[in-house]
Design a protein around this motif. Structure first.
Motif, PDB file in Angstrom:
ATOM      1  N   VAL B 145     -38.634  84.444  -9.427  1.00 25.69           N
ATOM      2  CA  VAL B 145     -40.084  83.220  -9.533  1.00 25.69           C
ATOM      3  C   VAL B 145     -39.519  82.085  -8.755  1.00 25.69           C
ATOM      4  O   VAL B 145     -39.630  80.688  -7.445  1.00 25.69           O
ATOM      5  N   LEU B 146     -37.856  81.257  -9.424  1.00 26.86           N
ATOM      6  CA  LEU B 146     -37.588  79.765  -8.720  1.00 26.86           C
ATOM      7  C   LEU B 146     -36.372  80.186  -7.613  1.00 26.86           C
ATOM      8  O   LEU B 146     -36.142  79.624  -7.062  1.00 26.86           O
ATOM      9  N   ARG B 147     -36.588  81.511  -7.419  1.00 23.51           N
ATOM     10  CA  ARG B 147     -35.628  81.942  -5.952  1.00 23.51           C
ATOM     11  C   ARG B 147     -36.873  82.480  -4.895  1.00 23.51           C
ATOM     12  O   ARG B 147     -36.299  82.293  -3.888  1.00 23.51           O
ATOM     13  N   ALA B 148     -37.427  83.188  -4.864  1.00 19.42           N
ATOM     14  CA  ALA B 148     -38.276  84.201  -4.124  1.00 19.42           C
ATOM     15  C   ALA B 148     -39.049  83.550  -2.929  1.00 19.42           C
ATOM     16  O   ALA B 148     -38.972  82.064  -3.229  1.00 19.42           O
ATOM     17  N   LEU B 150     -41.218  81.507  -1.080  1.00 23.18           N
ATOM     18  CA  LEU B 150     -42.847  81.742  -1.759  1.00 23.18           C
ATOM     19  C   LEU B 150     -43.847  82.258  -2.370  1.00 23.18           C
ATOM     20  O   LEU B 150     -44.650  81.943  -2.274  1.00 23.18           O
TER      21      LEU B 150
ATOM     22  N   LYS C  28     -28.826  76.499  -6.192  1.00 23.47           N
ATOM     23  CA  LYS C  28     -29.702  76.931  -4.247  1.00 23.47           C
ATOM     24  C   LYS C  28     -31.210  77.378  -4.788  1.00 23.47           C
ATOM     25  O   LYS C  28     -31.139  78.782  -4.265  1.00 23.47           O
ATOM     26  N   LEU C  29     -32.170  76.868  -5.880  1.00 24.83           N
ATOM     27  CA  LEU C  29     -32.725  77.406  -5.429  1.00 24.83           C
ATOM     28  C   LEU C  29     -34.097  76.417  -4.263  1.00 24.83           C
ATOM     29  O   LEU C  29     -33.025  75.585  -3.720  1.00 24.83           O
ATOM     30  N   ASP C  30     -35.056  77.781  -4.621  1.00 27.43           N
ATOM     31  CA  ASP C  30     -35.819  76.944  -3.614  1.00 27.43           C
ATOM     32  C   ASP C  30     -36.929  75.318  -3.527  1.00 27.43           C
ATOM     33  O   ASP C  30     -36.795  75.113  -5.065  1.00 27.43           O
ATOM     34  N   PHE C  32     -39.666  74.632  -4.791  1.00 24.56           N
ATOM     35  CA  PHE C  32     -40.534  75.395  -5.045  1.00 24.56           C
ATOM     36  C   PHE C  32     -39.654  75.414  -6.687  1.00 24.56           C
ATOM     37  O   PHE C  32     -40.283  75.059  -7.753  1.00 24.56           O
ATOM     38  N   GLY C  33     -39.037  75.981  -6.465  1.00 22.41           N
ATOM     39  CA  GLY C  33     -38.117  76.764  -7.512  1.00 22.41           C
ATOM     40  C   GLY C  33     -37.721  75.198  -8.190  1.00 22.41           C
ATOM     41  O   GLY C  33     -37.374  74.905  -9.581  1.00 22.41           O
ATOM     42  N   VAL C  34     -36.729  74.359  -7.641  1.00 22.39           N
ATOM     43  CA  VAL C  34     -36.076  72.989  -8.226  1.00 22.39           C
ATOM     44  C   VAL C  34     -37.525  72.442  -8.098  1.00 22.39           C
ATOM     45  O   VAL C  34     -37.656  72.204  -9.853  1.00 22.39           O
ATOM     46  N   VAL C  36     -40.362  73.650  -9.954  1.00 22.74           N
ATOM     47  CA  VAL C  36     -40.660  74.424 -11.470  1.00 22.74           C
ATOM     48  C   VAL C  36     -39.357  73.855 -12.189  1.00 22.74           C
ATOM     49  O   VAL C  36     -40.041  73.405 -13.679  1.00 22.74           O
TER      50      VAL C  36
END
Lengths: 221, 221, 221
Positions: B145-148, B150, C28-30, C32-34, C36
């Protein structure tokens, strides 16, 4: 009768706190980390149960005895861990006892809060396995609950006996005793004889690699 | 109309249970571990939502159908995992479908409990991503969830459509359909084309080392 | 006076969100991951406290300002992380400030909900350390809370000061200030001077191997 859940809960709290504290000392956590881990292992299952059935604040939050018991177990373990560890399989035995006590206590309390029998069995299991799951998640490991020999099955069996006895209006104490013994001995025998549930056959791409002789290395996934 | 959340919830439960069970069989969990993982993946999001909005006991605890559906999915997966796995990207597709179903169901239920629109969108997202987070945390991994690609964005979009439609008093079923399709296709397209949100530029001390030719090694931090 | 918990809570939310977001960008989370992760780090402690004392829905769910503050902190961190990171020890300092703010806010709120003094101290600590634990569990790491220099002790000290002051009916603001300063400086000094609680002596089978010169390798267990 009404005190049965409390007595079971506090006994389970003590042994799960020991198991949590031992896991913590092995990982070189400091004193406070060990105490947090013993409290988490001791109360996570019961807190999950109480939050889910609406018993707010949870027993282990409103009643200081849960805290006292788990801190006591944590401190003992911390200062005597070589001793406690030398008893062979201690962690596993404490764990099995805690599992039995919590599964029985959890199912009893869920029934007392009016849950239907199927979900009371489930909540007994959750109470039993919740503490161990919290302990292992906090140590960043896959919970032993999900891999170990008949772990959740033993909790489920104990909870089912309690709910079954309740449905037939059998006397509470003997039913609880049977459930405790069943769960504990199932788990201990499973450890001793390596009883396991089946594992799914997965077509594992790494297997074919191994056949080709590449010694692989650790699981990556 | 009132049954919409239930139908969405049970469908989402089924597909998330499949995804949880597949992840469990890949990790060689035993039958019971797989069932626990499929129940956790299937219900963690909904349980979190229900605990947070005060719907106690949570639907998946008071209603045995959630348990039944997720055990059914778990058993199927366990005994047919080679089959299920052979369907390419199955886990990701089940996951995408579950995400869409749960995000829509979660936002609907949060609105029904009187939350304000912004937080209803948030709770829809939590319902959608909670199960996958629980699944990955139990497997001691950083949640996908945190990496994938969108992932949370897709859940958020679906929840936002539901809340937007509710605010404008649009008919419920078509709005839910649009939200489902939007979320599912966003996620599937993101997987297919590798769409990603930006990743922050971090001044990474290891990068300079790499320039100097030291073959790096695993991330330590 | 009544606004004190809110002000402390929102300030703590901001700094914990920064710490969560920084940990996320490092991994390196994207984007949105950041976000969350920053929301989880910022609100997990408070949500745990509110669920346990029955303040449902939790403040950070019913009140959009918590979301707003943590998204704001997350976005800042995401786009300025090289800057923020260059400030030395920034994560640890933010963490220490958040710990102090949350411990004080948590103990105050638990007292306001009528918990007994001992458990109010505990809940202050839980509020303080919950966010950091959620952040680290989501990143599949053993929570720093359980290992770090006087981490939970600092939170406990702050919560104890608040509860002590409340019991003696001392004025709220100065007591809170003392508690904040105590916790923050305890934690910062512990980091600076490497103060630690004792670690249990474990009879570690690997130690004897090490003596025999086998360079061991990473912990397996």
């Amino acid at each position: 009768m009404e005190k049965l859940p409390l007595v079971l809960d506090l006994s389970g709290t003590f042994v799960f706190a020991l198991s949590g504290a031992l896991a913590g000392t092995k990982r070189k956590l400091d004193l406070f980390g060990v105490l947090v881990l013993s409290f988490a292992a001791a109360t996570a299952g019961g807190i999950a149960r109480d939050v889910l059935i609406g018993a707010i604040p949870p027993a282990s939050v409103s009643d200081w005895r849960y805290l006292g018991v788990s801190l006591f177990a944590g401190v003992i373990t911390f200062y005597c861990s070589p001793l406690i560890e030398r008893m062979s399989h201690s962690v596993l035995l404490f764990d099995a006892a805690g599992l039995a006590l919590f599964a029985v206590a959890g199912a009893s309390k869920a029934l007392a809060y009016g849950l239907n029998p199927v979900m009371a069995v489930m909540l007994g299991m959750v109470t039993g396995i919740g503490g161990g799951m919290a302990r292992d998640v906090l140590l960043a490991e896959i919970p032993i609950v999900l891999r170990a020999e008949l772990y959740a099955v033993a909790a489920l069996a104990a909870a089912a006996v309690v709910v079954f006895g309740h449905t037939l209006r059998l006397p509470v104490v003997p039913v609880a005793a049977v459930a405790l013994i069943l769960c504990f001995s199932l788990r201990v025998m499973a450890i001793k004889y390596g009883w396991r549930l089946p594992v799914a056959k997965v077509t594992d791409p790494r297997k074919s690699k191994t056949k080709r002789g590449s010694g692989t290395g650790p699981e990556q996934s």
